[in-house]
Structure formats: C-alpha cells, structure tokens
Write a protein that holds these residues in place. Structure first.
Motif, PDB file in Angstrom:
ATOM      1  N   VAL A 170     -74.902  33.087  19.033  1.00 25.62           N
ATOM      2  CA  VAL A 170     -74.707  33.866  17.800  1.00 25.62           C
ATOM      3  C   VAL A 170     -73.498  33.358  17.024  1.00 25.62           C
ATOM      4  CG1 VAL A 170     -74.085  36.147  16.897  1.00 25.62           C
ATOM      5  CG2 VAL A 170     -75.866  35.933  18.640  1.00 25.62           C
ATOM      6  N   LEU A 171     -72.383  33.131  17.711  1.00 28.86           N
ATOM      7  CA  LEU A 171     -71.170  32.712  17.012  1.00 28.86           C
ATOM      8  C   LEU A 171     -71.253  31.279  16.521  1.00 28.86           C
ATOM      9  CD1 LEU A 171     -68.413  34.416  19.188  1.00 28.86           C
ATOM     10  CD2 LEU A 171     -69.479  35.218  17.081  1.00 28.86           C
ATOM     11  N   HIS A 172     -71.945  30.422  17.256  1.00 27.75           N
ATOM     12  CA  HIS A 172     -72.107  29.041  16.796  1.00 27.75           C
ATOM     13  C   HIS A 172     -72.907  29.005  15.496  1.00 27.75           C
ATOM     14  CE1 HIS A 172     -72.064  24.697  17.333  1.00 27.75           C
ATOM     15  NE2 HIS A 172     -73.341  24.669  17.028  1.00 27.75           N
ATOM     16  N   ARG A 173     -73.841  29.935  15.343  1.00 29.58           N
ATOM     17  CA  ARG A 173     -74.658  29.983  14.127  1.00 29.58           C
ATOM     18  C   ARG A 173     -73.950  30.656  12.965  1.00 29.58           C
ATOM     19  NH1 ARG A 173     -78.726  33.354  14.813  1.00 29.58           N
ATOM     20  NH2 ARG A 173     -78.622  33.844  17.026  1.00 29.58           N
ATOM     21  N   THR A 174     -72.976  31.526  13.224  1.00 31.50           N
ATOM     22  CA  THR A 174     -72.385  32.339  12.156  1.00 31.50           C
ATOM     23  C   THR A 174     -70.921  32.028  11.852  1.00 31.50           C
ATOM     24  OG1 THR A 174     -71.834  34.080  13.754  1.00 31.50           O
ATOM     25  CG2 THR A 174     -73.959  34.263  12.618  1.00 31.50           C
ATOM     26  N   ALA A 175     -70.192  31.463  12.809  1.00 32.92           N
ATOM     27  CA  ALA A 175     -68.747  31.278  12.620  1.00 32.92           C
ATOM     28  C   ALA A 175     -68.458  30.119  11.676  1.00 32.92           C
ATOM     29  CB  ALA A 175     -68.072  31.023  13.970  1.00 32.92           C
ATOM     30  N   PRO A 176     -67.506  30.289  10.768  1.00 29.43           N
ATOM     31  CA  PRO A 176     -67.140  29.186   9.866  1.00 29.43           C
ATOM     32  C   PRO A 176     -66.353  28.100  10.594  1.00 29.43           C
ATOM     33  CG  PRO A 176     -65.718  31.086   9.485  1.00 29.43           C
ATOM     34  CD  PRO A 176     -66.780  31.523  10.460  1.00 29.43           C
ATOM     35  N   GLN A 177     -66.486  26.864  10.125  1.00 33.03           N
ATOM     36  CA  GLN A 177     -65.741  25.749  10.700  1.00 33.03           C
ATOM     37  C   GLN A 177     -64.238  25.971  10.491  1.00 33.03           C
ATOM     38  OE1 GLN A 177     -66.799  23.197  12.408  1.00 33.03           O
ATOM     39  NE2 GLN A 177     -69.017  23.268  12.094  1.00 33.03           N
ATOM     40  N   GLY A 178     -63.444  25.482  11.409  1.00 34.15           N
ATOM     41  CA  GLY A 178     -61.997  25.611  11.292  1.00 34.15           C
ATOM     42  C   GLY A 178     -61.447  26.877  11.894  1.00 34.15           C
ATOM     43  N   ARG A 179     -62.326  27.830  12.238  1.00 31.95           N
ATOM     44  CA  ARG A 179     -61.860  29.076  12.858  1.00 31.95           C
ATOM     45  C   ARG A 179     -62.545  29.344  14.190  1.00 31.95           C
ATOM     46  NH1 ARG A 179     -61.996  33.493   7.886  1.00 31.95           N
ATOM     47  NH2 ARG A 179     -60.746  32.304   6.380  1.00 31.95           N
ATOM     48  N   ARG A 180     -63.281  28.354  14.674  1.00 30.59           N
ATOM     49  CA  ARG A 180     -64.167  28.641  15.806  1.00 30.59           C
ATOM     50  C   ARG A 180     -63.420  28.954  17.088  1.00 30.59           C
ATOM     51  NH1 ARG A 180     -69.717  25.085  15.186  1.00 30.59           N
ATOM     52  NH2 ARG A 180     -70.531  26.353  13.476  1.00 30.59           N
ATOM     53  N   SER A 181     -62.343  28.256  17.385  1.00 32.19           N
ATOM     54  CA  SER A 181     -61.591  28.555  18.606  1.00 32.19           C
ATOM     55  C   SER A 181     -61.088  29.990  18.583  1.00 32.19           C
ATOM     56  CB  SER A 181     -60.416  27.587  18.765  1.00 32.19           C
ATOM     57  OG  SER A 181     -60.856  26.320  19.181  1.00 32.19           O
ATOM     58  N   MET A 182     -60.565  30.416  17.430  1.00 33.50           N
ATOM     59  CA  MET A 182     -60.069  31.782  17.339  1.00 33.50           C
ATOM     60  C   MET A 182     -61.204  32.791  17.441  1.00 33.50           C
ATOM     61  SD  MET A 182     -57.676  33.627  14.460  1.00 33.50           S
ATOM     62  CE  MET A 182     -58.981  33.779  13.245  1.00 33.50           C
ATOM     63  N   ILE A 183     -62.334  32.513  16.770  1.00 33.00           N
ATOM     64  CA  ILE A 183     -63.460  33.449  16.783  1.00 33.00           C
ATOM     65  C   ILE A 183     -64.056  33.554  18.179  1.00 33.00           C
ATOM     66  CG2 ILE A 183     -65.841  33.740  15.957  1.00 33.00           C
ATOM     67  CD1 ILE A 183     -64.816  32.719  13.225  1.00 33.00           C
ATOM     68  N   PHE A 184     -64.230  32.421  18.848  1.00 38.84           N
ATOM     69  CA  PHE A 184     -64.721  32.463  20.228  1.00 38.84           C
ATOM     70  C   PHE A 184     -63.729  33.204  21.125  1.00 38.84           C
ATOM     71  CE2 PHE A 184     -67.881  29.587  18.836  1.00 38.84           C
ATOM     72  CZ  PHE A 184     -68.812  29.390  19.846  1.00 38.84           C
ATOM     73  N   SER A 185     -62.443  33.025  20.873  1.00 39.85           N
ATOM     74  CA  SER A 185     -61.431  33.695  21.690  1.00 39.85           C
ATOM     75  C   SER A 185     -61.397  35.194  21.429  1.00 39.85           C
ATOM     76  CB  SER A 185     -60.056  33.080  21.419  1.00 39.85           C
ATOM     77  OG  SER A 185     -60.012  31.727  21.821  1.00 39.85           O
TER      78      SER A 185
END
Length: 405
Positions: free
Chosen positions: A127-142
């Motif tokens: 879900v997050l790989h499909r929706t998260a914006p680039q450049g914020r993925r480490s924070m969003i996954f965390s």
C-alpha cells in the motif's frame, strides 16, 4: 462486511493510506505483544518455567513465517486491506485459545496470533509503495512501523492493570473488543486501496502449496546480492529485538525482582521511545540520504545497548534500567522502517509484495531462533546475560553485512 455499513473513501490520499496502515500495524502488534505481557501471570497460574515465554514467542513468529511463505495468493486475491482485516480476526481467535487451561491450546494461540500478524509487512509495504511520495519513503515506512511499538505501549500499560483489577481473562476480552474496533475503523479504505486485487483468483490448498507459490518470494529475494545482504542484516537486528521483546518483562520480574506493573512500565517505556525513534530514524534517513550507513550505525548501537543489559546487576538503581529501556526503544527496536524501505527500493516494483514477504520471512527467522535459543540457554544455565551478549554480537554482524549505498 456489508457494503452499506461503512461509507467507502474514494481515492484516499497517501496520508489516509498511511493512517490506515498505522492503525492496523498497531492492532497486529498489540495482539503479538499479549503473550509476553501476560506470560508471567500464566506461568504462575499454570506452573510454567520462565523459559516458556521464549517458546511462545517463537511459535508466534513461526505462525507469521507460515503466512509469509504461503500467503501470497491470499494477498493478491483479497487485497492488502482485506488480508490485514482477516489477519486480525485470526488473532482474535488466537486470544480465545488462551482461555482453556491447556498448554497445547496456548501454543496454538501463539501460533494463530503469529499467522494474523503475517500480512502486516507485505500488505503494508504494498500500500505504501503505491501511495507514498518519493523522497519521504523512509519516514513514511517508519511511521507505519511506529504502529508496532505503539501497540506494545498499549499492551504494556493497559493489560497489567486490567489483569490486576479484573483478571487476565477480562483483559483478553477487552483486547478482542479493541481489535474489532480497529477492523471496523479501516473498512472505509478497503475498496479504494484494494482496487488492484486479482478478483476471481483461486487460492485453494493446491495453489498455496504449489512449487511456484513457494519459490516466487525466494526468487524475488535472491534477485540481487544487495537484497540478500539487507535481509540478512535485518535478521541480525531481529535477534536483538526478538529477545528484548520476549524477555524484558520476564527478566525484570524474575531476575530483578520487580512487580508485573513495574516490569510493564519498563516494557511500555521501551515501546514508547520506539514510537518516536522509528519516526526520527526514518526522517534522519531521508534527510541524510544515506539509509544504509544509518543501518550500520544502528547495528553498532543495538549491540552496545544489549551489552549494557548483559552487564547489569539487580543492585543497579531503577532509573538506570529506565534509561536502558528508553535507549533500547531507539537502538534495538526502531530500525524496521528504514530497513523495509530499503528492501522495497532495492527490488523490482512488480515484486514488492513477494520480496517483502521473503525478506520479512528471513527476518522473522531471527525472531524464532533467538527466543528459543535464549530459552534453551536459560534452562541450562539460569543466566540471562548470555542471551543479551548474543544480542550484542548480532548487532556487530549487522554492521558488517549492510552493503554500501
């Protein structure tokens, strides 16, 4: 669930998708923390030794491994959100099996709770790989992974007082009601986030046990040495995390002589700092643009923290243990989001679910092997320090394994 019961959300933003994943991650983690949290009470009531908690923790993780090895067709057919909801229902069934006064049903309970936890990583990553914006993925996954210690905070703070006031059976009932509320709360997101599910896909026993289903995740994981080394490093970090999660409360009660409530406060403190730590490390990873360097430093810090507990004695004042628990929340248990984000970044986009499942499976082997080995060591030697020394060594191995950027 009935379509008209909850109003669906059309095209949710990444913020809503993240909130959904955090809520479910919190609930699955809460369920998985129940066995180690109530283990001291069950051990006293049923005459178990302290080592039993390690075996229950290993069975819990074994259940997750079974799903990760075999559950890919369920994820594709049901969609990520529905698979997570079904997993939570399986976890509630596991809670019910703690009620009979039989060790075998307690073992099955721990296994089922683990099966219910299984979808959380591959489904959340998808879900997050499909929706998260680039450049914020480490924070969003965390942030999503911060739901894990948040569930631990709730378990550590709520279950011991509930048990003391009403008994452990009522504590389990309240836990089931809480999880049911989470299942209902994420339902509006299901249709929009599960649009990519493969409707009509068959996932019977023949499909699940097919050679193709069994080898696809492993093929995805071994597609590059980078993926494999990141996964192996995660398994080393999981050794420390698994032992701390499984044994901190039992260590505090049996070795240090604290009450269950005090031990629960230490456990909750570790989980609380992990909530902040996971978000901070994710932010730091994106800010530095060097997630693998950060993972190496985390491995070293995890080893040093475990070494401090291995050297500890009952004569140390309680505030020292509070500091150690708080630091461990960051160094021992806040690495998951950064590591999972790197796994998703390093694998082909079409194989995120499969690679995430295989990577999490290998990492979970650390959760299985470590508490069981700790339990056997404890049974043979009655020494907790040897297990924490092994945690320290695994952190150093992680430092070596993480590949260059």
């Amino acid at each position: 669930m009935k379509p008209g019961l909850f109003k669906a959300v059309a095209a949710p933003s990444w913020q809503l998708a993240l909130a959904t994943m955090v809520a479910v991650q919190m609930a699955t983690a809460f369920l998985s923390r129940i066995p180690p949290t109530i283990a001291p009470i069950l051990a006293e009531a049923r005459g178990w030794s302290d080592s039993v908690v390690g075996y229950l923790a290993s069975l819990n993780t074994l259940g997750s491994i079974l799903f990760l090895a075999l559950g890919a067709p369920y994820l594709r057919a049901l969609g990520s959100v529905r698979a997570l909801q079904v997993g939570l229902m399986i976890g509630i069934l596991g809670l019910a099996l703690f009620l009979p006064n039989w060790t075998v049903t307690a073992c099955i309970a721990a296994l089922l709770i683990g099966v219910g936890y299984g979808p959380s990583s591959p489904a959340g990553n998808d879900v997050l790989h499909r929706t998260a914006p680039q450049g914020r993925r480490s924070m969003i996954f965390s942030i999503k992974q911060a739901g894990v210690p948040l569930g631990g905070v709730i378990a550590g703070l709520a279950l011991p007082p509930l048990e003391a006031a009403y008994g452990w059976r009522i504590a389990l009932l309240a836990s089931a009601v809480f999880v049911l509320a989470i299942i209902a709360s994420v339902q509006p997101m299901r249709e929009a986030l599960d649009q990519d599910r493969e409707r009509g896909l068959k996932f019977g026993l023949g499909v699940i046990l097919s050679v193709s289903n069994l080898v696809t995740p492993i093929r995805a994981l071994t597609a590059s040495s980078t993926l494999f080394r990141l996964t192996a490093a995660g398994a080393c970090l999981a050794i420390g995390q698994g032992i701390w999660f499984a044994y901190l409360m039992t260590y505090a009660v049996s070795q240090l002589g604290y009450s269950l409530e005090t031990a629960g406060a230490l456990y909750a403190l570790m989980q609380a700092t992990s909530v902040v730590g996971r978000v901070f490390l994710g932010w730091l990873s994106d800010r530095l643009e060097a997630p693998r360097l950060l993972l190496r430093l985390i491995g070293l810090a995890s080893g040093v923290t475990s070494l401090s507990l291995a050297l500890a004695t009952p004569e140390w004042p309680f505030p020292i243990y509070c500091i150690i628990a708080a630091v461990a929340g960051i160094t021992v248990s806040s690495w998951n989001g950064v590591q999972l984000s790197e796994i998703a970044r390093a694998c082909p986009p079409a194989l995120v679910r499969e690679a995430s499942s295989a990577a999490t499976l290998v990492i979970f082997l650390g959760y299985v092997v470590a508490p069981s080995a700790f339990a056997m060591t404890l049974s043979l030697t009655s020494r907790f320090d040897l297990g924490f020394l092994a945690c320290a060594l695994s952190g150093v191995v992680c430092l070596i394994l993480v590949p260059e950027e």
